[in-house]
Scaffold this active site. Sequence first.
Site, PDB file in Angstrom:
ATOM      1  N   PHE A  44       0.843  -1.184   0.000  1.00 38.28           N
ATOM      2  CA  PHE A  44       0.000   0.000   0.000  1.00 38.28           C
ATOM      3  C   PHE A  44       0.880   1.236   0.000  1.00 38.28           C
ATOM      4  CE2 PHE A  44      -4.507   1.212   0.932  1.00 38.28           C
ATOM      5  CZ  PHE A  44      -5.093   0.196   0.218  1.00 38.28           C
ATOM      6  N   GLN A  56      -7.941  15.212   2.820  1.00 39.86           N
ATOM      7  CA  GLN A  56      -7.250  14.366   1.845  1.00 39.86           C
ATOM      8  C   GLN A  56      -8.010  14.271   0.525  1.00 39.86           C
ATOM      9  OE1 GLN A  56      -6.591   9.855   2.446  1.00 39.86           O
ATOM     10  NE2 GLN A  56      -4.560  10.780   2.530  1.00 39.86           N
ATOM     11  N   HIS A  64      -8.003  11.939  -2.593  1.00 44.72           N
ATOM     12  CA  HIS A  64      -7.530  10.604  -2.971  1.00 44.72           C
ATOM     13  C   HIS A  64      -7.110  10.636  -4.437  1.00 44.72           C
ATOM     14  CE1 HIS A  64      -7.459   6.302  -3.776  1.00 44.72           C
ATOM     15  NE2 HIS A  64      -7.586   6.060  -2.484  1.00 44.72           N
ATOM     16  N   LEU A  70     -14.756   6.056  -5.576  1.00 37.02           N
ATOM     17  CA  LEU A  70     -13.386   5.659  -5.254  1.00 37.02           C
ATOM     18  C   LEU A  70     -12.931   4.436  -6.054  1.00 37.02           C
ATOM     19  CD1 LEU A  70     -10.926   5.903  -3.274  1.00 37.02           C
ATOM     20  CD2 LEU A  70     -12.137   4.298  -1.812  1.00 37.02           C
ATOM     21  N   GLU A  82      -6.894   2.247  -3.536  1.00 38.04           N
ATOM     22  CA  GLU A  82      -5.440   2.284  -3.634  1.00 38.04           C
ATOM     23  C   GLU A  82      -4.872   0.878  -3.794  1.00 38.04           C
ATOM     24  OE1 GLU A  82      -3.488   5.124  -1.101  1.00 38.04           O
ATOM     25  OE2 GLU A  82      -2.021   3.648  -0.470  1.00 38.04           O
ATOM     26  N   ARG A 108      -0.489   9.703  -0.490  1.00 40.65           N
ATOM     27  CA  ARG A 108      -1.612  10.170  -1.299  1.00 40.65           C
ATOM     28  C   ARG A 108      -1.512  11.648  -1.678  1.00 40.65           C
ATOM     29  NH1 ARG A 108      -6.614   6.938   1.661  1.00 40.65           N
ATOM     30  NH2 ARG A 108      -6.108   4.917   0.733  1.00 40.65           N
ATOM     31  N   HIS A 125     -11.735  12.909  -0.153  1.00 41.31           N
ATOM     32  CA  HIS A 125     -11.820  11.546   0.355  1.00 41.31           C
ATOM     33  C   HIS A 125     -11.867  11.425   1.869  1.00 41.31           C
ATOM     34  CE1 HIS A 125     -11.356   7.253   0.381  1.00 41.31           C
ATOM     35  NE2 HIS A 125     -10.212   7.299   1.015  1.00 41.31           N
ATOM     36  N   ARG A 185      -3.079  11.138   5.671  1.00 41.92           N
ATOM     37  CA  ARG A 185      -3.264   9.775   6.157  1.00 41.92           C
ATOM     38  C   ARG A 185      -2.723   8.776   5.144  1.00 41.92           C
ATOM     39  NH1 ARG A 185      -6.828   5.879   5.149  1.00 41.92           N
ATOM     40  NH2 ARG A 185      -8.444   7.138   4.175  1.00 41.92           N
ATOM     41  N   LEU A 215      -9.061   2.396   8.973  1.00 37.44           N
ATOM     42  CA  LEU A 215      -9.771   1.363   9.734  1.00 37.44           C
ATOM     43  C   LEU A 215      -9.034   1.106  11.038  1.00 37.44           C
ATOM     44  CD1 LEU A 215     -10.611  -1.173   6.864  1.00 37.44           C
ATOM     45  CD2 LEU A 215     -12.261   0.204   8.145  1.00 37.44           C
TER      46      LEU A 215
END
Lengths: 366, 532
Positions: B85, B200, B202, B212, B215, B246, B311, B346, B352
């Site tokens: 990621f 943010q 995205h 979305l 990612e 990001r 986002h 972030r 999460l």
Amino acid sequence: MAENYTLKIRRYNPESGDTAFWHEYGVELDPERSVLDGILQAKDREDASIGIRCSCRAAICGSCAVRINGKTALACNTRISDAADRAGADAPIVVEPMNNMPVLKDLIVDMDAVHWKKVRRVVPWLLPDGPPPEREYIVPAEAMIDVTQSMACIQCGACVGACLSLEVDPEFIGPAALAKAYRFVGDPRDGQTEERLKDLAEDPHGMYDCTHCFACIEVCPKDVAPMSQIMRLRRRATGDYEIKDRNNGYGHEKGFVDIIEKWGTLHEAQLLPRSFGDGSMIKGQTEPGAVKQLVEALPTALRGLKSGKVTVKKALLHPKLPDQDQVRRIFKEIHFKDERLELNMYIVGENSDEEEPAMGEGSQET
Amino acid sequence: MGIISKVHPVRSHSNAAAGGINAALNPEDSWESHAFDTVKGSDYLGDQDAIEIMCREAPNEVLHLEHLGVTFHRNEEGKLGTRAFGGASAARTYYVADITGQALLHVLYEQLMKFDTIDRYEEWFTTALVRDDSGRIAGAVTRNMRDGAFELFTAKSVILATGGNGQVFIPTTNALICTGDGIAMAYRAGAPLMDMEMVQYHPTTLAGLGLLITEGARGEGAHLYNAEGERFMEKYAPNKMELASRDVVSRAEQTEIDEGRGFPDGTVALDITVVGRKRIHEALREIVNVGRDFAGTDITREPIHIKPGNHYAMGGIKTDINGQTEVPGLYAAGECACVSVHGGNRLGANSLLDTLIFGRRAGQHAAEQGRGVSMPSPAGSELARERDAISDIVSRDRSGRRLSEIRAELGATMDGKVAVFRDEDRLREALEKVKQLQEEVKTVAVDDRGSVFNQDVLGVLELQFMLDNAECIVMGAIERKESRGAQYRTDYPERNDADWLKHITLTANGDLPEVGFSEVTMTQWEPEERTY
């Protein structure tokens, strides 16, 4: 490139004292936008009192299942131009609340009273044996991919709204909850597989209440294929645990499969006794319980005789298919496999055809 | 204990956290590495004590979720498998295909059904927080959406887990319910907000609708190209390429688009075909559907056009490491809170984690605190006040603007003037517009005068919440005269640690919020230049 569409929405306001009525709304949208976008535009521009649950607009929150031209779907992933095409020339796009659940207001139905009640019925949480391991449970990668198909369910209730068995038997546990049940039955971490299957088999409104109409598969927006999950519950119940249910589902399935293996086509006269005899012709004609059911089923048999569907000759001498050997070969092939092969959306991707990337260095796209 | 939610809990927007959840669970990985990546990703605005807690506790949290039944992806040995990621120095993202958030949310709801001693108030809309005479939280006023009945829930503590405010911007990846209700209610109750300017964008969202594309696509190896077929991230982040953090990728895309190297629809291309069809079906199924249903693109065969889009709110209600706000008894966790673990930007698959770690900590802390205090007795006048506010809106004559017009104007203003690139002039214009809309919303007309599922009148309350959020976002952006993380000021293009390595707090104070500052907590990582 916006085009004009007409939405005919079924309205109902419990406070008005009036019955439900239809109202048409003109909207102007790009053809690739959704029916939900249309409804939201009608709310924005004309009447904000139209009730519809919606949130993500991307088919992940499961809020906006409605009936569009009679077919249950998420409003957010039904293209408005497709809906207009299906409605036919000059006909409006008809939007109604889902079936099988009480309407609270306009397009909002009572999911708690039906859908969630049924979900709770299947003990919808993991019941592992003993305390958890120190690290993760070690389980086959395929098993996790397998249950991920039912995990993909967003609880939108589209299948519940479209289920024909539920229309006849409102007590039927139904496609969504049974798919949820498979999510635990298929999960190797769960320690109650047999108990779960027994429970769902013995409930007269359980897994054998499904009539294979495919409606749930057709309407599911997430390819969960609830009916396929129900069939897998049945296969596991009969194949792995020989669970016999109250309405002869076990015997019926076993009898049916054995008949096809032997003759290739359905031997009507043998199906009933085999169904009542846990799949066995002998048991079906000798065991008191089975004989009692057979006698009770006599009127059906007589009707078959009368209409010519069954003849004495056919009943005694059911012909084999000319190529019955080929049918047996299929059976042999399947029996030979160690593990059951299941169709699963997460593993449908074609294996071999690794193609060149669509865009590479220097390639042009305008 | 009760859970109050304006939607059925499984409709919540955690569903949309597609890609996964980070944890340094592999023996070769370390929580320090995860923490450093997070600190660097935050552009050093994250509080390092909080980040350390989150990254240390992450492995056990993931294992706990696995034990509850989350169907995490396995490797060939049957152990938990990972994917790569953005902004991360190791593959430490655990996932369920690309429905990770949905899987977590649904499994947690399974647990709620299991422990049904917890009262659930599903489709109850909270309109205001209530404090007692001492200033302590005393409960919340809510409206049962089914019948319009009001209820004052008295409570020793209230934990807000109300999510972000993405609907302030149009387009946004956020769901229609993400209207910043909790952030605004806490603000009105006197709790300071923090780092609200950190919004943010995205890198991969669909033009128009703003939906979305996870990612996870880039995590699986997808490439970004401009209209000239150039893999432009080489210029901006030669090492991490598409998997830079990001803010970096979004700025790179926006630069390409602004300088004329995008497609005519103001996008660049994301090519997922390099991932291979089998793997796409197995791991990115959801975006196959999104591409097909919402963009008419088969992502297994052709690139999809994407652009940066609103986002996530890094800012929110200021809390400590136990989720406590500055109002006694009031807690916040998840996107509505600002601990801060995300600082200026972030990392993917940290949201999460933030929600789960600080949600649990807030719950445990509130439970322990609750033993020592008696049940507060709110005056009760709040109930009447909230009920009157609703009847006032419903009975209002229809002279004002339509709700939808104001909402659309707010969204366009914020996306136009408070997006990836910002400057003083446009921020001032945005603030002026927000103040104007705040006036207009006072006379907004509604069509629905009923009590049953009156979404219209609740939409007015949501719009008021959104306007409070918008005002604070713009205020923070005006205040922060530097470029850090998601805040890029073309008039102050450099990061300025000497003057601005600090949080901006905003406290309700009449017409405009009172601006304050708070120190960034440093433990072991000194600010460095940030390259990817």
